[in-house]
Design a protein around this motif. Structure first.
Motif, mmCIF file in Angstrom:
data_model
loop_
_atom_site.group_PDB
_atom_site.id
_atom_site.type_symbol
_atom_site.label_atom_id
_atom_site.label_comp_id
_atom_site.label_asym_id
_atom_site.label_seq_id
_atom_site.Cartn_x
_atom_site.Cartn_y
_atom_site.Cartn_z
ATOM 1 N N GLY A 38 32.857 36.410 44.120
ATOM 2 C CA GLY A 38 34.306 36.537 44.126
ATOM 3 C C GLY A 38 34.758 37.932 43.740
ATOM 4 N N GLY A 39 34.056 38.545 42.796
ATOM 5 C CA GLY A 39 34.399 39.896 42.395
ATOM 6 C C GLY A 39 34.202 40.901 43.518
ATOM 7 N N ALA A 40 33.101 40.743 44.278
ATOM 8 C CA ALA A 40 32.858 41.631 45.421
ATOM 9 C C ALA A 40 33.923 41.432 46.492
ATOM 10 C CB ALA A 40 31.468 41.375 45.994
ATOM 11 N N ALA A 41 34.296 40.179 46.741
ATOM 12 C CA ALA A 41 35.354 39.902 47.715
ATOM 13 C C ALA A 41 36.666 40.554 47.279
ATOM 14 C CB ALA A 41 35.536 38.396 47.879
ATOM 15 N N ALA A 42 36.983 40.435 45.996
ATOM 16 C CA ALA A 42 38.216 41.036 45.482
ATOM 17 C C ALA A 42 38.189 42.554 45.636
ATOM 18 C CB ALA A 42 38.404 40.648 44.018
ATOM 19 N N ARG A 43 37.048 43.154 45.366
ATOM 20 C CA ARG A 43 36.930 44.614 45.473
ATOM 21 C C ARG A 43 37.170 45.092 46.905
ATOM 22 N NH1 ARG A 43 32.294 44.892 43.616
ATOM 23 N NH2 ARG A 43 31.037 45.217 45.488
ATOM 24 N N HIS A 44 36.542 44.427 47.871
ATOM 25 C CA HIS A 44 36.742 44.816 49.273
ATOM 26 C C HIS A 44 38.191 44.593 49.697
ATOM 27 C CE1 HIS A 44 32.668 45.842 50.300
ATOM 28 N NE2 HIS A 44 32.204 44.685 49.887
ATOM 29 N N ALA A 45 38.770 43.474 49.286
ATOM 30 C CA ALA A 45 40.156 43.184 49.668
ATOM 31 C C ALA A 45 41.101 44.223 49.081
ATOM 32 C CB ALA A 45 40.536 41.782 49.181
ATOM 33 N N LYS A 46 40.846 44.611 47.850
ATOM 34 C CA LYS A 46 41.693 45.629 47.214
ATOM 35 C C LYS A 46 41.598 46.952 47.963
ATOM 36 C CE LYS A 46 44.506 46.635 43.880
ATOM 37 N NZ LYS A 46 45.854 46.013 43.870
ATOM 38 N N HIS A 47 40.398 47.281 48.423
ATOM 39 C CA HIS A 47 40.211 48.522 49.183
ATOM 40 C C HIS A 47 41.033 48.514 50.465
ATOM 41 C CE1 HIS A 47 38.129 52.072 50.723
ATOM 42 N NE2 HIS A 47 37.933 51.422 51.852
ATOM 43 N N PHE A 48 41.241 47.323 51.035
ATOM 44 C CA PHE A 48 42.023 47.208 52.258
ATOM 45 C C PHE A 48 43.511 47.025 51.990
ATOM 46 C CE2 PHE A 48 38.148 47.241 54.452
ATOM 47 C CZ PHE A 48 38.391 47.299 55.818
ATOM 48 N N ASN A 87 38.262 30.567 34.841
ATOM 49 C CA ASN A 87 38.419 29.757 33.627
ATOM 50 C C ASN A 87 39.395 30.362 32.630
ATOM 51 O OD1 ASN A 87 36.739 27.707 34.419
ATOM 52 N ND2 ASN A 87 34.924 28.559 33.442
ATOM 53 N N THR A 88 39.357 31.673 32.499
ATOM 54 C CA THR A 88 40.245 32.352 31.552
ATOM 55 C C THR A 88 41.010 33.453 32.289
ATOM 56 O OG1 THR A 88 38.668 34.083 30.902
ATOM 57 C CG2 THR A 88 38.529 31.961 29.743
ATOM 58 N N PRO A 89 42.179 33.837 31.780
ATOM 59 C CA PRO A 89 42.969 34.891 32.434
ATOM 60 C C PRO A 89 42.521 36.300 32.068
ATOM 61 C CG PRO A 89 44.201 33.997 30.596
ATOM 62 C CD PRO A 89 42.919 33.198 30.677
ATOM 63 N N LYS A 90 41.279 36.465 31.670
ATOM 64 C CA LYS A 90 40.770 37.793 31.325
ATOM 65 C C LYS A 90 40.909 38.724 32.525
ATOM 66 C CE LYS A 90 36.520 40.161 29.893
ATOM 67 N NZ LYS A 90 35.074 39.982 29.578
ATOM 68 N N PRO A 91 41.437 39.931 32.346
ATOM 69 C CA PRO A 91 41.648 40.846 33.477
ATOM 70 C C PRO A 91 40.345 41.170 34.211
ATOM 71 C CG PRO A 91 42.857 41.599 31.551
ATOM 72 C CD PRO A 91 41.970 40.477 31.082
ATOM 73 N N HIS A 92 40.476 41.476 35.488
ATOM 74 C CA HIS A 92 39.343 41.878 36.331
ATOM 75 C C HIS A 92 39.733 43.175 37.028
ATOM 76 C CE1 HIS A 92 36.520 41.923 39.731
ATOM 77 N NE2 HIS A 92 35.762 41.103 39.032
ATOM 78 N N GLU A 93 38.800 44.109 37.103
ATOM 79 C CA GLU A 93 39.120 45.442 37.599
ATOM 80 C C GLU A 93 39.589 45.465 39.056
ATOM 81 O OE1 GLU A 93 34.631 44.845 37.974
ATOM 82 O OE2 GLU A 93 36.206 44.474 36.471
ATOM 83 N N SER A 94 39.249 44.448 39.829
ATOM 84 C CA SER A 94 39.634 44.437 41.245
ATOM 85 C C SER A 94 40.814 43.517 41.531
ATOM 86 C CB SER A 94 38.441 44.033 42.108
ATOM 87 O OG SER A 94 37.402 44.976 42.003
ATOM 88 N N CYS A 95 41.421 42.972 40.504
ATOM 89 C CA CYS A 95 42.539 42.036 40.689
ATOM 90 C C CYS A 95 43.838 42.620 40.134
ATOM 91 C CB CYS A 95 42.252 40.708 39.991
ATOM 92 S SG CYS A 95 40.872 39.784 40.695
ATOM 93 N N ASP A 96 44.915 42.380 40.852
ATOM 94 C CA ASP A 96 46.234 42.763 40.344
ATOM 95 C C ASP A 96 46.679 41.820 39.233
ATOM 96 O OD1 ASP A 96 47.267 44.947 42.333
ATOM 97 O OD2 ASP A 96 46.365 43.399 43.580
#
Length: 330
Positions: free
Chosen positions: A163-173, A182-191
Motif C-alpha cells: 500500500g505504501g508503494a502504491a501511495a508513493r506512485h500515486a502521489k508522484h502522478f 489501524n492507526t492515523p499515524k502519518p505516512h510520507e506518501s499520504c496527504d
C-alpha cells in the motif's frame, strides 16, 4: 546453524536454488556459521527436521507439515519459520505455533513489483482499459475518453509495503492520497491518514479505492455492500489484498449497474476462479490471477535478503523486523 529450504514439489519458477543461497551469503558476509539443506520431497524434509533450527518455505508447506500439535516433535530444534509470502492468513489461527518458534513473513519482497502493478491498474482504470477489453472481445468500436490521475483522490486501505508503494506512485502522478490503516499515524506518501474506524467518512471522497491490507478477522468483509455504496458513482476499485476483504458479488452488482466505473482485481474467492464464474463476464472488471507482486527475476534474492536480515537482528538480540504477531495475524 542449520537452515533448511523446503521447496514445493514440482516448483520450478520460484524454487530457491543453492546458487541463489550462495549469492545471498556473499551479499551478507557478516552472517556466518550456517549449514544449508534443500529438499522438495518428504524424505528430504524429514531428514532435515532432525537438526534444522530454521526453515524457509512456502505458506502451503507450513500448513501441510506443521498442523496443530506437530511441533516440537516433528522438528525439536526448530526456532525460526520463514515464509516466502507476506500474507499468512492461510496459517491462522496460530495455535499450531509454539511460543519458542519465531514466525517470519516476507513483507518487503513485493514492494517494487506490486507498486508498479498498482500504478498500472490505476492508469488502466483512468483510461477505461477494462471497458475496452470487453469491447474488443465483442468486436465493438465504442470510444470512451479517459482522464488523468492528477487531482483525483485515491483511498489506500492498508499502508504496508504494498500500500505504501502504491501511495508513493500515486502521489508522484499528482493524486491526493487518503490512507486508511489501524492507526492515523502519518505516512510520507499520504496527504491524510485515517484510522479504520473513519473509513465510512473517507470512502465518499474517493475517486479510486485501492485495497492492500492483510486478511485478518478485522478486515474480512471490510468492504461490504454498504461501504461499496458509500463510494461516489463512477468510482474505480483495485484489489491487491485478498478476495475475502470485499464483497465481490456486491462489486459485480455495482459494476453491472454502472455505479462503479471499473475494477482491476488480482484476487478472488475462490482461487482459481472456475469457468462460468460471474467475475469473468462482469462488465468493466479486469481479473488478474494473483500475480501482481511476484517478479521471478528478483523474488528469491529479495526473500533471502529479508531472511538473513532478520537472522542478523535475532543474533544481535534485536526484534526481527518480519516477525508475525499471532494475535494480529501479521
Amino acid at each position: 546453524m542449520h537452515i533448511h529450504i523446503q521447496n514445493p514439489p514440482g516448483e520450478h519458477q520460484f524454487a530457491i536454488t543453492p546458487d541463489q543461497w550462495q549469492a545471498a551469503l556473499a551479499r551478507h558476509p557478516d552472517i556466518t556459521d550456517l549449514h544449508l539443506s534443500i529438499a522438495d520431497d518428504d524424505a528430504g524434509f524429514t531428514a532435515a527436521m532432525h537438526e534444522a533450527e530454521a526453515i524457509i518455505t512456502w505458506t502451503k508447506q507450513v500448513h501441510l507439515r506443521f498442523p496443530e500439535g506437530a511441533l516440537p516433535a516433528v522438528a525439536p530444534k526448530l526456532r525460526i519459520i520463514s515464509c516466502t509470502s507476506a500474507g499468512l492468513d492461510r496459517l491462522a489461527p496460530f495455535a499450531w505455533l509454539p511460543p519458542e518458534v519465531t514466525l517470519l513473513n516476507n513483507r518487503g519482497a513485493h514492494e517494487a513489483k506490486a507498486g508498479e502493478f498498482a500504478l498500472m491498474a490505476l492508469l488502466m482504470l483512468a483510461s477505461h482499459m477494462p471497458y475496452f477489453a470487453g469491447q474488443q472481445r465483442a468486436e465493438t468500436w465504442s470510444p470512451r475518453f479517459g482522464s488523468i490521475l492528477a487531482g483525483r483522490a485515491l483511498c489506500v486501505v492498508g499502508l504496508g509495503t504494498i500500500g505504501g508503494a502504491a501511495a508513493r506512485h500515486a502521489k508522484h502522478f499528482g493524486m491526493r492520497v487518503l490512507g486508511v490503516r489501524n492507526t492515523p499515524k502519518p505516512h510520507e506518501s499520504c496527504d491524510e491518514v485515517h484510522a479504520t474506524e473513519a473509513l465510512d467518512a473517507v470512502l465518499p471522497r474517493a475517486d479510486y479505492l485501492l485495497l492492500a491490507c492483510p486478511l485478518t478477522p478485522e478486515t474480512r468483509g471490510l468492504i461490504d455492500r454498504r461501504r461499496i455504496g458509500l463510494l461516489p458513482r463512477g468510482a474505480r476499485v483495485v484489489n491487491m489484498a485478498r478476495g475475502a476483504v470485499w464483497d465481490q458479488d456486491a462489486v459485480c452488482d455495482a459494476l453491472e449497474a454502472g455505479d462503479l466505473g471499473g475494477c482491476v482485481t488480482d484476487v478472488a474467492v475462490p482461487e482459481p476462479l472456475p469457468p462460468g464464474h460471474r467475475m469473468w463476464r462482469t462488465p468493466t472488471m479486469f481479473v488478474v490471477p494473483h500475480v501482481s507482486a511476484d517478479d521471478p527475476d528478483t523474488y528469491n534474492d529479495r526473500s533471502l535478503d529479508i531472511f538473513l536480515g532478520n537472522l542478523r537482528a535475532l543474533r544481535a538480540g534485536e526484534p526481527a523486523p518480519n516477525r508475525v504477531d499471532p494475535v494480529r495475524g501479521y
